[in-house]
Design an enzyme around this catalytic site. Structure first.
Site, mmCIF file in Angstrom:
data_model
loop_
_atom_site.group_PDB
_atom_site.id
_atom_site.type_symbol
_atom_site.label_atom_id
_atom_site.label_comp_id
_atom_site.label_asym_id
_atom_site.label_seq_id
_atom_site.Cartn_x
_atom_site.Cartn_y
_atom_site.Cartn_z
ATOM 1 N N GLY A 1 59.717 5.412 82.320
ATOM 2 C CA GLY A 1 60.433 4.650 81.295
ATOM 3 C C GLY A 1 60.405 3.173 81.628
ATOM 4 O O GLY A 1 60.242 2.789 82.793
ATOM 5 N N LYS B 1 53.142 6.224 82.348
ATOM 6 C CA LYS B 1 53.769 5.285 81.409
ATOM 7 C C LYS B 1 52.664 4.780 80.500
ATOM 8 O O LYS B 1 51.749 4.082 80.966
ATOM 9 C CB LYS B 1 54.366 4.086 82.156
ATOM 10 C CG LYS B 1 55.633 4.368 82.923
ATOM 11 C CD LYS B 1 56.090 3.106 83.652
ATOM 12 C CE LYS B 1 57.328 3.397 84.493
ATOM 13 N NZ LYS B 1 57.579 2.305 85.461
ATOM 14 N N SER C 1 67.360 7.067 85.805
ATOM 15 C CA SER C 1 67.027 6.165 86.898
ATOM 16 C C SER C 1 68.263 5.322 87.213
ATOM 17 O O SER C 1 68.798 4.651 86.331
ATOM 18 C CB SER C 1 65.864 5.279 86.445
ATOM 19 O OG SER C 1 65.567 4.316 87.416
ATOM 20 N N GLU D 1 58.472 7.485 94.833
ATOM 21 C CA GLU D 1 57.611 6.820 93.847
ATOM 22 C C GLU D 1 57.221 5.429 94.350
ATOM 23 O O GLU D 1 58.078 4.643 94.752
ATOM 24 C CB GLU D 1 58.416 6.725 92.538
ATOM 25 C CG GLU D 1 57.680 6.148 91.350
ATOM 26 C CD GLU D 1 58.577 6.142 90.097
ATOM 27 O OE1 GLU D 1 59.635 6.820 90.082
ATOM 28 O OE2 GLU D 1 58.217 5.440 89.136
ATOM 29 N N ASP E 1 53.163 5.164 90.462
ATOM 30 C CA ASP E 1 53.524 4.581 89.174
ATOM 31 C C ASP E 1 52.613 3.362 88.977
ATOM 32 O O ASP E 1 51.538 3.456 88.368
ATOM 33 C CB ASP E 1 55.022 4.218 89.207
ATOM 34 C CG ASP E 1 55.514 3.429 87.999
ATOM 35 O OD1 ASP E 1 54.694 3.053 87.137
ATOM 36 O OD2 ASP E 1 56.735 3.144 87.906
ATOM 37 N N LYS F 1 67.154 9.790 89.799
ATOM 38 C CA LYS F 1 66.217 8.952 90.566
ATOM 39 C C LYS F 1 66.991 7.747 91.065
ATOM 40 O O LYS F 1 67.630 7.037 90.287
ATOM 41 C CB LYS F 1 65.066 8.542 89.643
ATOM 42 C CG LYS F 1 64.306 7.281 90.028
ATOM 43 C CD LYS F 1 63.012 7.181 89.246
ATOM 44 C CE LYS F 1 62.660 5.761 88.841
ATOM 45 N NZ LYS F 1 61.425 5.693 88.048
ATOM 46 N N LYS G 1 66.848 4.069 92.765
ATOM 47 C CA LYS G 1 66.011 2.928 93.120
ATOM 48 C C LYS G 1 66.309 2.585 94.575
ATOM 49 O O LYS G 1 67.488 2.540 94.969
ATOM 50 C CB LYS G 1 66.349 1.740 92.206
ATOM 51 C CG LYS G 1 65.884 1.953 90.765
ATOM 52 C CD LYS G 1 64.378 1.969 90.712
ATOM 53 C CE LYS G 1 63.866 1.756 89.293
ATOM 54 N NZ LYS G 1 62.392 1.694 89.261
ATOM 55 N N ASP H 1 62.586 5.681 94.012
ATOM 56 C CA ASP H 1 61.536 4.785 93.507
ATOM 57 C C ASP H 1 61.670 3.430 94.187
ATOM 58 O O ASP H 1 62.709 2.772 94.076
ATOM 59 C CB ASP H 1 61.689 4.616 91.987
ATOM 60 C CG ASP H 1 60.560 3.787 91.369
ATOM 61 O OD1 ASP H 1 59.635 3.379 92.094
ATOM 62 O OD2 ASP H 1 60.630 3.546 90.138
HETATM 63 O O1 SMG Z 1 63.564 3.432 81.057
HETATM 64 O O2 SMG Z 1 64.948 4.555 82.291
HETATM 65 C C1 SMG Z 1 64.091 3.683 82.134
HETATM 66 C C2 SMG Z 1 63.676 2.883 83.336
HETATM 67 C C3 SMG Z 1 63.210 3.751 84.437
HETATM 68 O O3 SMG Z 1 63.256 3.055 86.693
HETATM 69 C C4 SMG Z 1 62.709 2.959 85.611
HETATM 70 N N1 SMG Z 1 61.637 2.177 85.422
HETATM 71 O O4 SMG Z 1 59.380 1.613 88.110
HETATM 72 O O5 SMG Z 1 59.833 3.382 87.042
HETATM 73 C C5 SMG Z 1 60.023 2.184 87.238
HETATM 74 C C6 SMG Z 1 61.038 1.388 86.460
HETATM 75 C C7 SMG Z 1 60.412 0.165 85.858
HETATM 76 C C8 SMG Z 1 61.348 -0.715 85.108
HETATM 77 S S1 SMG Z 1 62.533 -1.396 86.122
HETATM 78 C C9 SMG Z 1 63.240 -2.738 85.350
HETATM 79 MG MG MG Z 2 58.585 3.387 89.013
#
Ligand code: SMG
Ligand code: MG
Length: 368
Positions: free
Chosen positions: A291, A263, A135, A214, A239, A161, A163, A189
């Site tokens: 994650g 998750k 991510s 996402e 999510d 992925k 953001k 995402d």
């Molecule tokens: O653990 O690699 C990881 C984080 C992956 O993008 C990630 N998580 O919405 O999926 C999500 C985000 C939530 C945490 S963002 C601080």
């Molecule tokens: Mg997410």
């Protein structure tokens, strides 16, 4: 198994680089670890709540409070507690799924260590390695983003992925496609950053052949996601909205998503996560493991889950070095784009005492 108590540890681990999402910037991971101690073994759980209620309503200090004040005292009344009794016992307390999940994992880990069974086998895993995605946070500039993606592809990650948020969506996706080509598995995402009226804007992502988008809309907006799904060719993945097997079944029935991010923390634990997996498999809905910047403890358990048959898309199961220069367990190292599923009893990893002490900022012992 007779539990004698729970230890709660708040830790602080600096990230190797700031991680920016549509809701904020993380520079240090504050997290809560739960250790369940029994007469036969001890087990570990990681609470994925963050230090502020921005991803969801939960946050670390609230988790410490609810576990200490309500969850552990409720479990104290159950004779011969096992992991399958944790969620039903805690059900009358509303919400707090991340806290419940951490407690359940600690009990489950203790139980599995006592009986010598790996978590992956307990959950029904069918693979010994899992495909890893990464991510990539929101950056200050496109060149910076391209450098970061380049580095991750070099490390072998099989899926990227990005953001996104309003103002950082079409152009970064276009730039990554132009630079790295159409074969890279690419998804985005939004962490709820868009509104229903953004459908026409988000449709501009369709030409880039993304695996999925996402959680574009609010976590409670299943209807909006169903309308958006009808307006886009990019598949919608949920999510934040999927907080239980029932929520997953509802979202699928409403055509609000065609892919689910699982998750365990968000849904109250690994046992509920497995139920969501089963619901999705029954409906031919692909799932992948999300994650929450886990330490090696949560990562080990996530990798075990991601080895179940319905996890057909690469997860946010990155190597430890994606976030931390040193982990509290042996690090997870990505090789050929995959991580090994731990084979030892329970979650299969144990924190190093000195490494753990070095990052601990607060410890509580709750005797049963
Ligand atoms: O653990 O690699 C990881 C984080 C992956 O993008 C990630 N998580 O919405 O999926 C999500 C985000 C939530 C945490 S963002 C601080
Ligand atoms: Mg997410």
């Amino acid at each position: 198994m007779k539990l004698t108590g729970f230890e709660l540890r708040v830790i602080e681990m600096p990230l190797v680089a700031p991680f920016r999402t549509s809701f904020g910037v993380e520079t240090t991971r504050e997290a809560l670890l739960v250790r369940a101690v029994s007469d036969e073994a001890e087990g570990w759980g990681e609470c994925v709540a963050m230090n502020e209620p921005l991803y969801s309503s939960e946050y670390v200090a609230a988790s410490v409070d609810v576990i200490t004040r309500f969850l552990v005292p409720a479990l104290a009344g159950v004779p011969d507690l096992d992991a399958s009794a944790v969620a039903p016992t805690l059900e009358r307390f509303k919400g707090h799924r991340m806290s419940k999940a951490a407690v359940e994992l600690a009990v489950l880990d203790a139980e599995l260590r006592a009986s010598g069974v790996p978590l992956s086998r307990e959950l029904g895993a069918v693979r010994d390695r899992v495909d890893c995605g990464v991510s990539v946070g929101i950056m200050d500039s496109i060149p910076e983003l391209l450098d970061a993606v380049d580095g991750y592809l070099d490390e072998g990650y099989v899926r990227i992925k990005l953001k996104i948020e309003p103002g950082w969506d079409i152009e970064p996706v276009r730039a990554v496609r132009e630079r790295f080509g159409d074969d890279v598995l690419l998804q985005v995402d939004a962490n709820t950053a868009y509104r229903r009226g953004d459908a026409r804007h988000l449709a501009r992502l369709d030409p880039f052949d993304l695996l999925l988008i996402e959680q574009p809309l609010d976590e409670e907006d299943l209807l909006g996601h169903a309308q958006l799904a009808a307006a886009l060719t990019t598949p919608i993945c949920l999510d934040e909205s999927i907080v239980s097997a029932r929520a997953a079944a509802d979202a699928i029935a409403l055509d609000a998503c065609s892919i689910v991010n699982i998750k365990p923390g968000r849904v109250g634990g690994y046992l509920e996560a497995r139920r969501i997996h089963d619901v999705c498999v029954a409906h031919d809905i692909p799932v992948w493991c999300g994650g929450m910047l886990e330490t090696g403890i949560g990562r080990a358990a996530n990798v075990a889950l991601a080895a179940l048959p319905g996890f057909t898309l690469p997860g946010d199961t990155s190597g430890s070095n994606r976030y931390y220069s040193s982990d509290i367990t042996d690090p997870f190292v990505v090789e050929d784009g995959t991580l090994p599923v731990p084979t030892g009893p329970g979650i299969g990893v144990t924190p190093d005492r000195d490494a753990l002490d070095a990052v601990t900022v607060r410890t509580e012992w709750i005797a049963l």
